[in-house]
Structure formats: structure tokens, C-alpha cells
Design a protein around this motif. Structure first.
Motif, PDB file in Angstrom:
ATOM      1  N   ASP A 112       0.089   4.282   0.576  1.00 43.73           N
ATOM      2  CA  ASP A 112      -0.246   5.153   1.708  1.00 43.73           C
ATOM      3  C   ASP A 112       0.447   4.720   2.989  1.00 43.73           C
ATOM      4  N   ALA A 113       0.775   3.417   3.099  1.00 41.01           N
ATOM      5  CA  ALA A 113       1.376   2.918   4.341  1.00 41.01           C
ATOM      6  C   ALA A 113       2.738   3.545   4.591  1.00 41.01           C
TER       7      ALA A 113
ATOM      8  N   GLY B 226       6.072   8.078   8.305  1.00 43.05           N
ATOM      9  CA  GLY B 226       6.184   9.526   8.370  1.00 43.05           C
ATOM     10  C   GLY B 226       7.166  10.103   7.381  1.00 43.05           C
TER      11      GLY B 226
ATOM     12  N   GLN C 263       4.002  19.330   0.948  1.00 42.04           N
ATOM     13  CA  GLN C 263       4.802  18.561   1.904  1.00 42.04           C
ATOM     14  C   GLN C 263       5.947  19.399   2.456  1.00 42.04           C
TER      15      GLN C 263
ATOM     16  N   GLU D 274       3.774   6.697   4.023  1.00 40.33           N
ATOM     17  CA  GLU D 274       3.622   7.986   4.700  1.00 40.33           C
ATOM     18  C   GLU D 274       2.929   7.832   6.047  1.00 40.33           C
ATOM     19  N   ARG D 275       1.951   6.907   6.112  1.00 41.79           N
ATOM     20  CA  ARG D 275       1.165   6.772   7.339  1.00 41.79           C
ATOM     21  C   ARG D 275       1.976   6.139   8.465  1.00 41.79           C
ATOM     22  N   LYS D 276       2.743   5.095   8.158  1.00 39.62           N
ATOM     23  CA  LYS D 276       3.456   4.362   9.200  1.00 39.62           C
ATOM     24  C   LYS D 276       4.844   4.925   9.474  1.00 39.62           C
TER      25      LYS D 276
ATOM     26  N   ASP E 218       0.846  -1.192   0.000  1.00 37.03           N
ATOM     27  CA  ASP E 218       0.000   0.000   0.000  1.00 37.03           C
ATOM     28  C   ASP E 218       0.884   1.245   0.000  1.00 37.03           C
TER      29      ASP E 218
ATOM     30  N   TYR F 103      -5.313   5.565  -6.860  1.00 38.69           N
ATOM     31  CA  TYR F 103      -4.410   6.314  -5.987  1.00 38.69           C
ATOM     32  C   TYR F 103      -3.672   7.402  -6.750  1.00 38.69           C
TER      33      TYR F 103
END
Length: 450
Positions: A172-173, A179, A440, A175-177, A170, A400
């Protein structure tokens, strides 16, 4: 008797011994007679002993015979006692059986009378009918139960695999996990989809441009946690895109153990970086090769040295990068896998930015996290992560990144003369990635990622 004669002879011999020597003839005669008496006493004793043993054996045999007779008598007595008890038991058993038989006859007569009375009152309401289908097995119910059970087991197995599978799937994982920004998505492509790669690297170049503070930080380390994730391919294609934009780019192949950058440009160098670092008096320009892309140069790795880490620890390597910083707009450094050997961490000490490359369903999330932690310990700024080899046709990835753009322009791909060119599509995607990168950068602090 002989014993008394022997005792008297001993006394006489003792008296003579006190008066005469053993050589005296009467003394010797008396001693010989005494020895003769002693021999006769011994012979009589042996005779008596043998006689006593014979009597003892005879008595033992007689005692054994008596014991046997006694045992036979006991056995006969027991047999007679058992016979009498069996006779008594058989007699009492016959009486009991006779009484039980009489009782059974009475019960049979009672049941016979009761059956005749009930038979006169019973009538058939509905006759029994054989069923058309078997009661068991119930195939429909069994099949449905097996289907539901298989469905639940499959769901459980899939859930377990998803939990145990630590590969990146994924985008998104990241950036999400972790950082850390995702600055590029590089897809699989066919000949019909080459425009996707152009757009992807255009967007990546734009993100790197803003991450480098408009090329003020122009030495970029391109690395991956482990091998087989496409870092060399990303470095080569990013260099080509930057060169086509009119920038002067130098690719440095620092993977001295397994160099591949020269293969992308069909070059066959005889010497390279390892030779240059080993000969400080040589001019770097003599080792740099020009590629088929205008503005893109390559410093190949060269022969594998005995101790590659020692070369990257030399001041000569730092001086080379500082010279390249002034001569070129971009310096892209391709390194060995960060977690495999120490070369990557030594090279990272001399660069401005780090770009981490990960591959979909290949790179393990824990390995990418370790590579990020390594760069943070070196106090290096990580520009972001490039996710390589993703399937843009898959629903999740399609929506995405390319979903909106592809839906907007898909009707042009049938050969419409007004269809936008590859550069038009690349520019559109680059603008979107630029806006994303600016957002960002506004929310991220300046300096190294910690």
C-alpha cells in the motif's frame, strides 16, 4: 720613585727627538733606559696586585666563617625558644585533659544511674523471630522488572529499525506515498504454489493491457532502480503469459553489460542486438531467436560493446523499435538498472510505456522514487509498479491480495475432482485485477505521469 724617573725620561727623550734622529746613539741609550724603567714599574704593579688578591681572599674566608658562626647562634636561639613554648603547651594540655577526664567520670556515673532506673520499667512484649525468607534480593520483583525493561528496550530497537529501514515492505505504501498504481504482485512460490505465479502474471498482463490503451502503446520498458530486483524474470514470464494468450511478443535484451534473458530459455546466442546496431545493412529477423513458447521471440543482447550508450543513441535503434511495433503485438524491452548507468534513460526515450519493478525488502523507497522522477523528467508514462518477491503466506500480504480468493477455493486443493483448474483461478484473479485497473484508469489522466 720609578714613576717620576719614567716621566722625566719621557720629557728628555721628547726633547732629544726634536733635535736628533732615532739613530743618534745618545737618543737610543735614553730610549733603552726609559724602557727598562717601564718594565720595573710593570713588575712592581704585578707584585702589588697579587698581594691585594691574597688579602681579599683572606678577608672573604674570614667573612664566611663569621656568617657560619652567626647562623649557628640563630639556630640555637630558635631551638631554645621552641623548647620553652613546647613546655608551656604541654603544661596547659595536661591541665585540659585532667578537666575533661573529670567531666567524663561524672557523665558515666549519671548514665549508670539512669540505666538502672529504666531497666526496672522495660518489659518484652513480643520476642524477635528470624524470618523464613531473605528480605533481599527479591527475585520475583527483580525478574519482573528486568522483563519489562527488556520488553521496552526491544520495542524501542524494533521501532528504530522500522524508522531507519527504507526498504519497501508494504504494498500500500507505493500507491499511498508515491501516487503510482501497483499493477502486480509477484510472489515467492514452491512447486505446490505455481498457480500463484500464473495468476499474478495473468493479472499483470491484464493491467498492462488497459494501461497501454488496448495495445495502442505496445512498446513496454521493463526496468528497476537497481540490480537484483527481478526485472528480467518479470519480462520473461510476462512474455510467456502474453504469448500463451495468443499474442505475438518480442523480448529485446538491452542489458548489453550483463544480459540474462537468454538463460531463461536455455539459449546460447552467438550474436544479438549489439551486432545488429553496429551493422545497419543486416536484417533484424536474422538476429531474432524463437523460444520454446509459441509466439514468443527473443532478440538477445549480443557481445558487450565498448560504448553501449552510443548504440542506443543511434537512429538505427529507434528504427528497430518502430519496425518491431508493426511486426509484434507486444515489444518488451529489458534494460540495465536505471540508477546505475545511463543506458536506461537513453532507451526510455524510444518506448511508449514504462513498467517499474521493485522487490520486497530489497528495493529502497528513495531509489524507487528517484527512478520514477527520472521517467517523469523524460515525460514518459509509467504504467505502474510490479512488486516482486513478496511472501504471500505472510498475514499482511495474504489478506492484501490473495486472502479472499484463497479462502473461497482452499477446500478444493485436496484433490477434489471438481476443483477449478489453474486457468480458472487465473481468470478469476485477472477479472479482479481488470476491475481494479479500469478504476485506476478512470481516475488517472491520459498521457505521461507528471
Amino acid at each position: 720613585g720609578l714613576v717620576k724617573q719614567y716621566q722625566e725620561g719621557q720629557k728628555e727623550l721628547a726633547k732629544m727627538a726634536s733635535q736628533f734622529t732615532p739613530e743618534y746613539p745618545p737618543y737610543q741609550k735614553e730610549a733603552a733606559e726609559l724602557e727598562s724603567i717601564k718594565g720595573r714599574i710593570r713588575a712592581q704593579a704585578m707584585t702589588l696586585l697579587h698581594a691585594q688578591q691574597g688579602q681579599s681572599e683572606a678577608l672573604s674566608a674570614e667573612l664566611a666563617s663569621l656568617d657560619k658562626e652567626l647562623a649557628d647562634l640563630k639556630a640555637q636561639a630558635i631551638h631554645l625558644a621552641e623548647g620553652s613554648s613546647q613546655s608551656l603547651a604541654m603544661g596547659s594540655g595536661v591541665d585540659a585533659l585532667q578537666k575533661y577526664l573529670t567531666l567524663l567520670n561524672e557523665k558515666i556515673q549519671e548514665l549508670d544511674v539512669a540505666g538502672k532506673v529504666l531497666a526496672s520499667r522495660v518489659s518484652i512484649v513480643n520476642p524477635a523471630v528470624a524470618p523464613d525468607v531473605p528480605y533481599s534480593p527479591r527475585k520475583v520483583r527483580t525478574t519482573l522488572f528486568a522483563f519489562l525493561l527488556g520488553l521496552m528496550m526491544s520495542a524501542g530497537i524494533i521501532a528504530a529499525v522500522q524508522v531507519l529501514d527504507k526498504r519497501i515492505k508494504d504494498p500500500d505504501a507505493i500507491e499511498r506515498k508515491m501516487g503510482i498504481p501497483l499493477v502486480g504482485l509477484i510472489p515467492f512460490y514452491s512447486k505446490e504454489d505455481q498457480w500463484l505465479v500464473v495468476e499474478a502474471f495473468q493479472a499483470l498482463r491484464t493491467s498492462i493491457h488497459y494501461a497501454s490503451d488496448h495495445r495502442r502503446k505496445n512498446i513496454l520498458l521493463i526496468a528497476s532502480p537497481s540490480s537484483g530486483e527481478g526485472k528480467s524474470s518479470v519480462a520473461a514470464n510476462l512474455g510467456i503469459i502474453a504469448a500463451k494468450a495468443g499474442e505475438r511478443v518480442l523480448l529485446i535484451d538491452c542489458d548489453l553489460r550483463k544480459s540474462t534473458l537468454h538463460q531463461f530459455f536455455t539459449l546460447d546466442p552467438k550474436r544479438g542486438l549489439s551486432d545488429l546496431l553496429a551493422a545497419p545493412e543486416m536484417n533484424a529477423k536474422e538476429f531474432i531467436l524463437e523460444t520454446s513458447s509459441k509466439g514468443l521471440s527473443l532478440l538477445p543482447a549480443g557481445p558487450t560493446p565498448l560504448n553501449p550508450p552510443a548504440l542506443f543513441s543511434m537512429t538505427r535503434f529507434h528504427d528497430l523499435l518502430e519496425w518491431a511495433r508493426k511486426e509484434y503485438d507486444w515489444v518488451f524491452v529489458d534494460t540495465p538498472p536505471l540508477l546505475a548507468i545511463t543506458d536506461g534513460s537513453l532507451i526510455a526515450e524510444h518506448v511508449d510505456l514504462v513498467l517499474l519493478v521493485a522487490a520486497v525488502k530489497i528495493t529502497q523507497e528513495p531509489l524507487l522514487e528517484r527512478a520514477l522522477e527520472m521517467m517523469q523528467r523524460l515525460n514518459k508514462e509509467v504504467a505502474g509498479v510490479v512488486l516482486n518477491r513478496f511472501d504471500w503466506r505472510a498475514p499482511d500480504y495474504y489478506h492484501y491480495y490473495y486472502g479472499k480468493y484463497h479462502a473461497k477455493h482452499y477446500h478444493y486443493y485436496g484433490g477434489n475432482p471438481a476443483a477449478p483448474t489453474v486457468l480458472d483461478r487465473a481468470a478469476s484473479t485477472a477479472r479482479k485485477m481488470t476491475r481494479r485497473a479500469i478504476g485506476q484508469r478512470k481516475g488517472a489522466p491520459r498521457g505521461p505521469v507528471v
